[in-house]
Design a protein around this motif. Structure first.
Motif, mmCIF file in Angstrom:
data_model
loop_
_atom_site.group_PDB
_atom_site.id
_atom_site.type_symbol
_atom_site.label_atom_id
_atom_site.label_comp_id
_atom_site.label_asym_id
_atom_site.label_seq_id
_atom_site.Cartn_x
_atom_site.Cartn_y
_atom_site.Cartn_z
ATOM 1 N N GLN A 1 -8.017 35.072 -40.554
ATOM 2 C CA GLN A 1 -7.224 36.222 -40.132
ATOM 3 C C GLN A 1 -7.477 36.557 -38.672
ATOM 4 O OE1 GLN A 1 -8.172 40.580 -41.077
ATOM 5 N NE2 GLN A 1 -6.577 40.125 -42.584
ATOM 6 N N GLU B 1 -2.598 32.739 -40.866
ATOM 7 C CA GLU B 1 -2.585 33.956 -41.684
ATOM 8 C C GLU B 1 -2.164 33.647 -43.118
ATOM 9 O OE1 GLU B 1 -3.846 36.643 -40.730
ATOM 10 O OE2 GLU B 1 -3.882 36.434 -38.554
ATOM 11 N N ALA C 1 0.765 39.730 -38.792
ATOM 12 C CA ALA C 1 -0.478 39.339 -39.460
ATOM 13 C C ALA C 1 -0.711 40.184 -40.706
ATOM 14 C CB ALA C 1 -1.658 39.480 -38.501
ATOM 15 N N THR D 1 -0.742 38.636 -44.389
ATOM 16 C CA THR D 1 -1.982 38.804 -45.158
ATOM 17 C C THR D 1 -1.691 39.432 -46.515
ATOM 18 O OG1 THR D 1 -3.351 39.019 -43.163
ATOM 19 C CG2 THR D 1 -4.248 39.918 -45.209
#
Length: 300
Positions: free
Chosen positions: A92, A159, A104, A108
């Protein structure tokens, strides 16, 4: 809605805001310090910030959990989950060097969909709503990350892989949390992640004291606020909140990350990317609400 339930929902919304803005802090920190060094210091601070909670809740610890701890030690469990956490957090943070904070956060969030999919291998039944959410998030991911020439940026790809490890982390937590005290598990896994990150930093990075000083505010935010304060608010908030409401509210961290990126970092998405965000958020909410009662989530 009861007054206590309303207060719990507000606490969970604050938690989601803290976690969402953590992506902004991580993005800023990436400009001054390497990903392993950032995570090493961040998770060390996070582990230290959990010590007061450990001391407080140890007085009311469940006796059943104490008995189970004789067979399943929280140290071993914490090391296992900490290793998975290290992989997810590293991917990440590295990915944030090549993508925006908002993108991101949304990517995620795919862990919410990956969790029930991976559960298939453990012979768990998957409801139809989960498959609908998978289709929605897949289409959303296409609009958000896939370019016209069907390529994907390095950051977005990292990611996505990281989201897979976040899903594995959730499943590992779900397995151990039935046998291990949650705070002890969180403390050990946080320190494990910190130690592994520091070792990786010593091997692959050269970190100057001046760089740590420049990234001090993002590090403090990512460690103390994102781990210590937000984790406490989550524990208190989920005590009186409805599971479905908690799932929806906590999923809003992606929205807060996008807003934070726009306001603080001047990040902007294209129209097709906003459409992707909408579809991904809808799919993640659908999967989270459907799956919430079966899988506990512990966010770091």
């Amino acid at each position: 809605m009861k007054k206590q339930e309303l207060k719990s929902n507000i606490l969970l919304l604050i938690t989601a805001a803290i976690w969402g803005l953590a992506f902004v802090a991580q993005k800023v920190g990436a400009e001054y310090i390497g990903p392993f060094a950032f995570n090493g210091i961040r998770f060390a601070l996070g582990g230290i910030s959990l010590i007061p909670l450990l001391l407080y809740f140890s007085k009311t610890q469940n006796q059943t959990i104490n008995n189970c701890n004789k067979k399943y030690t929280f140290i071993i469990a914490g090391i296992i989950t900490g290793c998975v956490l290290f992989l997810g957090a590293s991917l990440q943070q590295i990915g944030l060097n090549y993508t925006s904070a908002g993108k991101a956060a949304f990517i995620t969030g795919l862990y919410m969909v990956f969790v029930p999919i991976i559960s298939i291998f453990f012979k768990k039944n998957i409801p139809l709503t989960i498959w609908v959410s998978v289709v929605m998030t897949a289409i959303g991911l296409y609009f958000l990350s896939i370019k016209e020439n069907f390529s994907i940026s390095q950051g977005d790809l990292l990611e996505i892989i990281g989201a897979l490890f976040w899903a594995l982390h959730i499943l590992a937590i779900d397995y151990f949390i039935k046998k291990i005290d949650a705070l002890k598990l969180s403390f050990v896994q946080t320190l494990t992640c910190s130690i592994l990150s520091i070792i990786a930093s010593l091997i692959f990075e050269k970190t100057a004291i001046s760089s740590i000083y420049s990234a001090l505010i993002p590090i403090l935010y990512g460690g103390i606020f994102s781990v210590g304060i937000a984790y406490t608010l989550q524990i208190v908030g989920q005590k009186h909140a409805r599971p479905s409401h908690a799932a929806i509210i906590l999923s809003m961290e992606s929205v807060f990350a996008t807003l934070g990126g726009m306001i603080l970092l001047n990040e902007h998405l294209q129209l097709r990317e906003y459409l992707g965000c909408f579809l991904m958020l809808s799919g993640m909410l659908l999967s989270q609400v459907s799956n919430f009662n079966n899988t506990k989530t512990v966010k770091e």
